[in-house]
Design an enzyme around this catalytic site. Structure first.
Site, PDB file in Angstrom:
ATOM      1  N   HIS A 113       0.826  -1.205   0.000  1.00  0.00           N
ATOM      2  CA  HIS A 113       0.000   0.000   0.000  1.00  0.00           C
ATOM      3  C   HIS A 113       0.870   1.270   0.000  1.00  0.00           C
ATOM      4  O   HIS A 113       0.739   2.130  -0.876  1.00  0.00           O
ATOM      5  CB  HIS A 113      -0.920  -0.003   1.227  1.00  0.00           C
ATOM      6  CG  HIS A 113      -1.815   1.197   1.353  1.00  0.00           C
ATOM      7  ND1 HIS A 113      -3.137   1.186   0.964  1.00  0.00           N
ATOM      8  CD2 HIS A 113      -1.581   2.452   1.806  1.00  0.00           C
ATOM      9  CE1 HIS A 113      -3.669   2.380   1.178  1.00  0.00           C
ATOM     10  NE2 HIS A 113      -2.753   3.180   1.696  1.00  0.00           N
ATOM     11  N   GLU A 114       1.769   1.346   0.957  1.00  0.00           N
ATOM     12  CA  GLU A 114       2.623   2.536   1.030  1.00  0.00           C
ATOM     13  C   GLU A 114       3.533   2.611  -0.192  1.00  0.00           C
ATOM     14  O   GLU A 114       3.855   3.701  -0.679  1.00  0.00           O
ATOM     15  CB  GLU A 114       3.440   2.546   2.326  1.00  0.00           C
ATOM     16  CG  GLU A 114       2.613   2.505   3.632  1.00  0.00           C
ATOM     17  CD  GLU A 114       1.546   3.583   3.729  1.00  0.00           C
ATOM     18  OE1 GLU A 114       1.727   4.675   3.134  1.00  0.00           O
ATOM     19  OE2 GLU A 114       0.516   3.333   4.391  1.00  0.00           O
TER      20      GLU A 114
ATOM     21  N   HIS B  24       1.799   4.496  -2.814  1.00  0.00           N
ATOM     22  CA  HIS B  24       1.913   5.950  -2.598  1.00  0.00           C
ATOM     23  C   HIS B  24       3.296   6.436  -3.051  1.00  0.00           C
ATOM     24  O   HIS B  24       3.428   7.478  -3.689  1.00  0.00           O
ATOM     25  CB  HIS B  24       1.749   6.288  -1.110  1.00  0.00           C
ATOM     26  CG  HIS B  24       0.337   6.235  -0.612  1.00  0.00           C
ATOM     27  ND1 HIS B  24      -0.690   6.957  -1.173  1.00  0.00           N
ATOM     28  CD2 HIS B  24      -0.227   5.558   0.425  1.00  0.00           C
ATOM     29  CE1 HIS B  24      -1.827   6.721  -0.502  1.00  0.00           C
ATOM     30  NE2 HIS B  24      -1.569   5.877   0.463  1.00  0.00           N
TER      31      HIS B  24
ATOM     32  N   GLU C  94      -4.953   7.633  -2.900  1.00  0.00           N
ATOM     33  CA  GLU C  94      -5.460   6.341  -2.433  1.00  0.00           C
ATOM     34  C   GLU C  94      -5.749   5.403  -3.601  1.00  0.00           C
ATOM     35  O   GLU C  94      -5.662   4.184  -3.464  1.00  0.00           O
ATOM     36  CB  GLU C  94      -6.720   6.529  -1.583  1.00  0.00           C
ATOM     37  CG  GLU C  94      -6.429   7.000  -0.172  1.00  0.00           C
ATOM     38  CD  GLU C  94      -5.577   6.017   0.646  1.00  0.00           C
ATOM     39  OE1 GLU C  94      -5.944   4.844   0.761  1.00  0.00           O
ATOM     40  OE2 GLU C  94      -4.528   6.443   1.158  1.00  0.00           O
TER      41      GLU C  94
HETATM   42 ZN    ZN Z   1      -2.996   5.277   1.947  1.00  0.00          ZN
END
Ligand code: ZN
Length: 499
Positions: free
Chosen positions: A264-265, A268, A294
């Protein structure tokens, strides 16, 4: 003023802002990673001064004049200069529109609210939080008028977090979500549950760290430009497109907790690292909105990271890192386990299918709170009713109910919907990507380079050069929430209902 001189000032202003932000971010990063425990005070003094200086710089009347001048000469500016001016002007107006005394009062209130919320949550005492929350709601209703008096208050707040969205847009989105996903979740709840017990065996942290290194490699994150650290709550922090930091949190009895934090990170981080060089040190460096950000993290986490081809690709390697824990497990069992659905109370622990409904509940409550049709005192009752109706779970207390999130105590109303929009945007990006290229062949070999290139071209490179709505249109075409609900319906029908 000469145009050239003004452009020079524009560049200097943005570089100074960059320097303040870099200093503040470094101090923040230090505070949550390596700083010794009892050192917050001195750092707080420095951070307060830096934040004050940066605010002073941005609200100086000379900045207002500069931005007015550049706006008046917008015909002579490049597209990038024009967008820099627009975004800075928005910041300037935002910072100067709220009367200073009200802003001061509000800052004090949010400081107090954070403490009160912590206590209220700890002791499961909504009544303790209620008076502060009432004040926060009133302030936000008023501030909404400062942001944009032509809009309904909640629309004005939504627009602050995800420009271009409003209640009409979100009603259409969540209406589709409610209609398609609530019955699906109820049906899944009746089906035999997936076994994920092997995910909760003992997974030593040292082996998990090596697994993280491997995942960083699969994601194509260059360790010379992106490091991974450890914090209680995982996050991504960007300095510029050459320097991004991500963090994760390891749990010995849960191997997927850190695994999906890293992915997830990492999503980003890919966004920030992919932004064009010519936007660096300007207001346009950095992801354009929470929703778009997101969409990137959830794209990697769920659409790719929880797909069958991806799990099949990385599972042999996973078995090498955890030979004892996974010797009796197959890739298919792993795929099913990481997609286990369990309607639950806590948003941040929710699975891919039910996550969106946690957000929808908050949206419905905020909309009524700011719209004036729901009183703060009635939040717990409404919260509990909606959790039972949509997710089929009984909320035993407010600690695990309406007191679980910190957002309202920080004065954020209208922030939640961007989490759900991100997931929906991601699904639509995937469908478009599939039309442009073979997505799954390379993924099944653990090769994500094609995906990276597509996302960089369509989204990452622009930073904040384009408006969020234009970025979405570029990568998704017209927003259609059914693409997202169809994706979830197909995936979870196959997983739960076709056996
Ligand atoms: Zn996030």
């Amino acid at each position: 003023m000469e145009l050239n001189e003004a452009l020079q000032q524009l560049e200097t202003l943005q570089k100074k802002m960059y320097a303040y932000n870099t200093a503040l971010s470094s101090l923040y990063l230090d505070s949550v990673t390596t700083a010794p425990g009892d050192t917050a005070e001195g750092r707080g003094v420095a951070m307060g001064i830096l934040a004050g200086e940066s605010q002073k710089l941005m609200t100086d009347p000379s900045v207002g004049n500069l931005l007015e001048f550049l706006s008046a000469h917008s015909q002579e500016l490049t597209f990038s200069q024009k967008r820099q001016t627009e975004e800075l002007k928005r910041d300037y107006d935002q910072l100067t529109r709220i009367p200073a005394d009200e802003y001061m009062e509000y800052t004090m209130l949010t400081n107090e609210a954070s403490d009160v919320w912590h206590k209220a949550k700890e002791t499961d005492d909504f009544e303790l939080f209620r008076p502060v929350l009432e004040k926060l709601v009133e302030f936000n209703k008023k501030f909404a008028g400062y942001y944009d008096s032509t809009k309904k208050p909640y629309d004005a707040l939504l627009n602050e977090y995800e420009r271009g969205t409003d209640m009409e847009y979100l009603d259409r989105f969540f209406g589709t979500v409610r209609e398609k996903l609530v019955p699906l979740i109820h049906a899944v709840g009746q089906a035999p549950q997936i076994d994920d017990s092997f995910l909760h065996r003992h997974y030593p942290i040292e082996a998990q760290k090596k697994f993280s290194d491997y995942l960083m490699e699969v994601l194509g994150l260059d360790r010379n430009h992106c490091t991974i650290g450890e914090t209680e709550h995982p996050f991504t922090l960007e300095f510029n497109n050459q320097d991004v930091r991500i963090t994760t949190n390891y749990m010995e009895n849960n191997v997927t907790s850190s695994m999906y934090s890293v992915i997830h990170e990492g999503g980003h981080a890919k966004y920030e690292l992919g932004i064009r060089d010519d936007l660096q040190y300007t207001r346009l460096a950095g992801g354009v909105s929470m929703g778009v950000h997101e969409s990137q993290s959830r794209f990697y986490e769920n659409l790719i990271g929880r797909s069958r081809p991806f799990i099949e690709a990385i599972f042999p390697k996973m078995q090498e890192f955890f030979p004892e824990q996974l010797s009796d497990v197959t890739a298919e069992q792993m795929y099913r386990a990481v997609n286990r659905v369990e309607p639950s109370l806590i948003r941040t622990e929710a699975d891919e299918l039910t996550y969106c409904l946690h957000v929808m509940i908050r949206y419905e409550i905020e909309k009524q709170l700011i719209g004036g049709t729901l009183a703060v005192k009635d939040i717990p009752a409404v919260w509990n009713r909606l959790y039972e109706e949509y997710l089929g779970v009984k909320v035993p207390n407010d600690r695990e109910g309406c007191l679980q999130d910190s957002h309202w105590s920080g004065g954020s109303f209208g922030y939640f919907p961007s989490y759900a929009l991100g997931s929906a945007y991601g699904a639509q990006m995937l469908r478009n990507m599939e039309q442009d290229m073979d997505v799954w062949g390379p993924v099944s070999r653990g090769d994500l380079t094609g995906i990276s290139a597509w996302l960089k071209e369509k989204i990452h490179q622009y930073g904040s050069l384009l408006e969020p709505a234009d970025v979405i249109k570029n990568a998704c075409g017209e927003f259609d929430p059914t693409v997202y609900t169809d994706y979830l319906t197909d995936k979870y029908t196959e997983l739960y209902l076709k056996r």
